[in-house]
Design a protein around this motif. Structure first.
Motif, PDB file in Angstrom:
ATOM      1  N   ILE A  31       8.474  18.433  -7.736  1.00  0.00           N
ATOM      2  CA  ILE A  31       9.070  17.455  -6.820  1.00  0.00           C
ATOM      3  C   ILE A  31       7.991  16.980  -5.855  1.00  0.00           C
ATOM      4  CG2 ILE A  31      10.723  17.089  -4.945  1.00  0.00           C
ATOM      5  CD1 ILE A  31      12.549  19.139  -6.324  1.00  0.00           C
ATOM      6  N   VAL A  32       7.813  15.666  -5.801  1.00  0.00           N
ATOM      7  CA  VAL A  32       6.871  15.050  -4.865  1.00  0.00           C
ATOM      8  C   VAL A  32       7.614  14.641  -3.596  1.00  0.00           C
ATOM      9  CG1 VAL A  32       5.297  13.103  -4.513  1.00  0.00           C
ATOM     10  CG2 VAL A  32       5.433  14.213  -6.759  1.00  0.00           C
ATOM     11  N   ALA A  33       8.767  14.002  -3.769  1.00  0.00           N
ATOM     12  CA  ALA A  33       9.571  13.556  -2.623  1.00  0.00           C
ATOM     13  C   ALA A  33      11.001  13.330  -3.078  1.00  0.00           C
ATOM     14  CB  ALA A  33       9.002  12.261  -2.048  1.00  0.00           C
ATOM     15  N   GLU A  34      11.918  13.499  -2.139  1.00  0.00           N
ATOM     16  CA  GLU A  34      13.335  13.231  -2.399  1.00  0.00           C
ATOM     17  C   GLU A  34      13.866  12.408  -1.241  1.00  0.00           C
ATOM     18  OE1 GLU A  34      17.211  15.638  -3.978  1.00  0.00           O
ATOM     19  OE2 GLU A  34      15.922  16.661  -2.524  1.00  0.00           O
ATOM     20  N   THR A  35      14.482  11.282  -1.558  1.00  0.00           N
ATOM     21  CA  THR A  35      14.953  10.365  -0.537  1.00  0.00           C
ATOM     22  C   THR A  35      16.385   9.958  -0.831  1.00  0.00           C
ATOM     23  OG1 THR A  35      12.711   9.461  -0.372  1.00  0.00           O
ATOM     24  CG2 THR A  35      14.485   8.149   0.605  1.00  0.00           C
ATOM     25  N   TYR A  36      17.233  10.008   0.196  1.00  0.00           N
ATOM     26  CA  TYR A  36      18.581   9.446   0.068  1.00  0.00           C
ATOM     27  C   TYR A  36      18.563   8.072   0.717  1.00  0.00           C
ATOM     28  CZ  TYR A  36      23.539   8.596   0.348  1.00  0.00           C
ATOM     29  OH  TYR A  36      24.774   8.024   0.210  1.00  0.00           O
ATOM     30  N   ARG A  37      18.947   7.074  -0.050  1.00  0.00           N
ATOM     31  CA  ARG A  37      18.976   5.693   0.454  1.00  0.00           C
ATOM     32  C   ARG A  37      20.424   5.333   0.769  1.00  0.00           C
ATOM     33  NH1 ARG A  37      15.700   2.761  -4.150  1.00  0.00           N
ATOM     34  NH2 ARG A  37      17.486   3.565  -5.281  1.00  0.00           N
ATOM     35  N   HIS A  38      20.789   5.484   2.037  1.00  0.00           N
ATOM     36  CA  HIS A  38      22.171   5.313   2.470  1.00  0.00           C
ATOM     37  C   HIS A  38      22.741   3.943   2.096  1.00  0.00           C
ATOM     38  CE1 HIS A  38      25.798   6.081   4.621  1.00  0.00           C
ATOM     39  NE2 HIS A  38      25.567   5.165   5.530  1.00  0.00           N
ATOM     40  N   GLN A  39      21.957   2.886   2.288  1.00  0.00           N
ATOM     41  CA  GLN A  39      22.450   1.527   2.018  1.00  0.00           C
ATOM     42  C   GLN A  39      22.804   1.329   0.548  1.00  0.00           C
ATOM     43  OE1 GLN A  39      19.354   2.398   2.657  1.00  0.00           O
ATOM     44  NE2 GLN A  39      17.908   1.225   1.441  1.00  0.00           N
ATOM     45  N   ARG A  40      22.234   2.130  -0.348  1.00  0.00           N
ATOM     46  CA  ARG A  40      22.528   2.015  -1.785  1.00  0.00           C
ATOM     47  C   ARG A  40      23.386   3.168  -2.295  1.00  0.00           C
ATOM     48  NH1 ARG A  40      17.167   0.045  -4.999  1.00  0.00           N
ATOM     49  NH2 ARG A  40      16.754  -1.790  -3.768  1.00  0.00           N
ATOM     50  N   ASP A  41      23.717   4.125  -1.408  1.00  0.00           N
ATOM     51  CA  ASP A  41      24.418   5.344  -1.806  1.00  0.00           C
ATOM     52  C   ASP A  41      23.719   5.946  -3.029  1.00  0.00           C
ATOM     53  OD1 ASP A  41      26.264   7.409  -1.850  1.00  0.00           O
ATOM     54  OD2 ASP A  41      27.751   6.267  -2.971  1.00  0.00           O
ATOM     55  N   SER A  42      22.389   6.103  -2.882  1.00  0.00           N
ATOM     56  CA  SER A  42      21.550   6.464  -4.018  1.00  0.00           C
ATOM     57  C   SER A  42      20.440   7.422  -3.605  1.00  0.00           C
ATOM     58  CB  SER A  42      20.915   5.185  -4.587  1.00  0.00           C
ATOM     59  OG  SER A  42      19.927   5.486  -5.541  1.00  0.00           O
ATOM     60  N   TYR A  43      20.197   8.394  -4.486  1.00  0.00           N
ATOM     61  CA  TYR A  43      19.034   9.262  -4.330  1.00  0.00           C
ATOM     62  C   TYR A  43      17.881   8.723  -5.171  1.00  0.00           C
ATOM     63  CZ  TYR A  43      21.389  13.082  -1.940  1.00  0.00           C
ATOM     64  OH  TYR A  43      22.046  13.850  -1.024  1.00  0.00           O
ATOM     65  N   LYS A  44      16.664   9.003  -4.707  1.00  0.00           N
ATOM     66  CA  LYS A  44      15.451   8.733  -5.479  1.00  0.00           C
ATOM     67  C   LYS A  44      14.623  10.010  -5.385  1.00  0.00           C
ATOM     68  CE  LYS A  44      11.394   5.733  -5.806  1.00  0.00           C
ATOM     69  NZ  LYS A  44      10.245   6.591  -5.495  1.00  0.00           N
ATOM     70  N   LEU A  45      14.412  10.634  -6.548  1.00  0.00           N
ATOM     71  CA  LEU A  45      13.634  11.862  -6.622  1.00  0.00           C
ATOM     72  C   LEU A  45      12.343  11.553  -7.364  1.00  0.00           C
ATOM     73  CD1 LEU A  45      13.631  14.966  -6.122  1.00  0.00           C
ATOM     74  CD2 LEU A  45      14.573  15.189  -8.437  1.00  0.00           C
ATOM     75  N   ASP A  46      11.219  11.719  -6.678  1.00  0.00           N
ATOM     76  CA  ASP A  46       9.914  11.499  -7.299  1.00  0.00           C
ATOM     77  C   ASP A  46       9.422  12.820  -7.858  1.00  0.00           C
ATOM     78  OD1 ASP A  46       9.612   8.719  -6.609  1.00  0.00           O
ATOM     79  OD2 ASP A  46       9.284   9.364  -4.550  1.00  0.00           O
ATOM     80  N   LEU A  47       9.163  12.841  -9.150  1.00  0.00           N
ATOM     81  CA  LEU A  47       8.684  14.026  -9.856  1.00  0.00           C
ATOM     82  C   LEU A  47       7.305  13.744 -10.416  1.00  0.00           C
ATOM     83  CD1 LEU A  47      11.996  14.609 -11.832  1.00  0.00           C
ATOM     84  CD2 LEU A  47      11.212  15.890  -9.826  1.00  0.00           C
ATOM     85  N   ARG A  48       6.559  14.809 -10.716  1.00  0.00           N
ATOM     86  CA  ARG A  48       5.209  14.620 -11.259  1.00  0.00           C
ATOM     87  C   ARG A  48       4.973  15.627 -12.378  1.00  0.00           C
ATOM     88  NH1 ARG A  48       1.898  14.672  -6.757  1.00  0.00           N
ATOM     89  NH2 ARG A  48       2.000  16.922  -6.759  1.00  0.00           N
ATOM     90  N   THR A  49       4.326  15.149 -13.446  1.00  0.00           N
ATOM     91  CA  THR A  49       3.882  16.023 -14.523  1.00  0.00           C
ATOM     92  C   THR A  49       2.507  16.571 -14.117  1.00  0.00           C
ATOM     93  OG1 THR A  49       2.760  14.265 -15.736  1.00  0.00           O
ATOM     94  CG2 THR A  49       5.091  14.619 -16.257  1.00  0.00           C
ATOM     95  N   PRO A  50       2.033  17.640 -14.769  1.00  0.00           N
ATOM     96  CA  PRO A  50       0.728  18.200 -14.398  1.00  0.00           C
ATOM     97  C   PRO A  50      -0.436  17.211 -14.470  1.00  0.00           C
ATOM     98  CG  PRO A  50       1.928  19.783 -15.704  1.00  0.00           C
ATOM     99  CD  PRO A  50       2.730  18.497 -15.739  1.00  0.00           C
ATOM    100  N   ASP A  51      -0.342  16.199 -15.332  1.00  0.00           N
ATOM    101  CA  ASP A  51      -1.443  15.232 -15.437  1.00  0.00           C
ATOM    102  C   ASP A  51      -1.288  14.050 -14.479  1.00  0.00           C
ATOM    103  OD1 ASP A  51       0.615  13.880 -16.700  1.00  0.00           O
ATOM    104  OD2 ASP A  51      -0.534  13.384 -18.488  1.00  0.00           O
ATOM    105  N   GLY A  52      -0.268  14.090 -13.603  1.00  0.00           N
ATOM    106  CA  GLY A  52      -0.136  13.079 -12.565  1.00  0.00           C
ATOM    107  C   GLY A  52       0.821  11.939 -12.840  1.00  0.00           C
ATOM    108  N   VAL A  53       1.389  11.856 -14.033  1.00  0.00           N
ATOM    109  CA  VAL A  53       2.374  10.805 -14.310  1.00  0.00           C
ATOM    110  C   VAL A  53       3.641  11.132 -13.529  1.00  0.00           C
ATOM    111  CG1 VAL A  53       3.813   9.707 -16.076  1.00  0.00           C
ATOM    112  CG2 VAL A  53       1.432  10.254 -16.578  1.00  0.00           C
ATOM    113  N   GLN A  54       4.234  10.107 -12.932  1.00  0.00           N
ATOM    114  CA  GLN A  54       5.429  10.321 -12.135  1.00  0.00           C
ATOM    115  C   GLN A  54       6.678   9.887 -12.886  1.00  0.00           C
ATOM    116  OE1 GLN A  54       5.340   9.040  -8.046  1.00  0.00           O
ATOM    117  NE2 GLN A  54       3.160   9.432  -7.881  1.00  0.00           N
ATOM    118  N   ILE A  55       7.755  10.592 -12.617  1.00  0.00           N
ATOM    119  CA  ILE A  55       9.081  10.210 -13.094  1.00  0.00           C
ATOM    120  C   ILE A  55       9.931  10.006 -11.853  1.00  0.00           C
ATOM    121  CG2 ILE A  55      11.154  10.948 -14.317  1.00  0.00           C
ATOM    122  CD1 ILE A  55       9.353  12.426 -16.272  1.00  0.00           C
TER     123      ILE A  55
END
Length: 128
Positions: A31-55
């Motif tokens: 986990i790189v970062a986790e953000t709750y976006r209240h205006q969208r009633d939405s979470y955004k979770l930034d993940l990273r693989t060992p080689d740096g690609v993000q999901i």
């Protein structure tokens, strides 16, 4: 234009907590970062693989289901490089995740297999 690699792949989950558990606890992405976006009633979770690609894992209220089978036009699947497909597949099975039989890529000779995330998104393990 000079494309130097993949920065990220975005996935929308129907059940955010279930998918967060799958990608972090079962697949082991960082986990790189986790953000709750209240205006969208939405979470955004930034993940990273060992080689740096993000999901980027998103949640949205009532997203429509994605067609995976039969295969539809558009993004087909997400593939992860692993040192050993057999070992990684067994690790997934040990965690209760169904994995297809291992096959050999007819063009490269490399082993590969498929499994699915909680929403049925096809994921591939490909031996490097």
């Amino acid at each position: 234009m000079h494309i130097s690699g993949i920065h990220h792949v975005a996935i929308i989950a129907s059940d955010y907590q279930r998918s967060k558990h799958f990608y972090t606890e079962l697949l082991g992405l960082t986990i790189v970062a986790e953000t709750y976006r209240h205006q969208r009633d939405s979470y955004k979770l930034d993940l990273r693989t060992p080689d740096g690609v993000q999901i980027e894992l998103f949640s949205f209220p009532s997203p429509p289901p994605r067609v995976s089978r039969p295969e539809a036009c558009g993004l087909r699947h997400l593939a992860f490089r692993v040192p050993s497909v057999a070992d990684a597949a067994q690790e997934l099975r040990d965690k209760g995740i169904e994995v297809e039989a291992i096959r050999i890529d007819e063009f490269t000779g490399s082993p590969f297999t498929f499994f699915s995330d909680p929403d049925g998104l096809p994921l591939e393990l490909y031996e490097q």
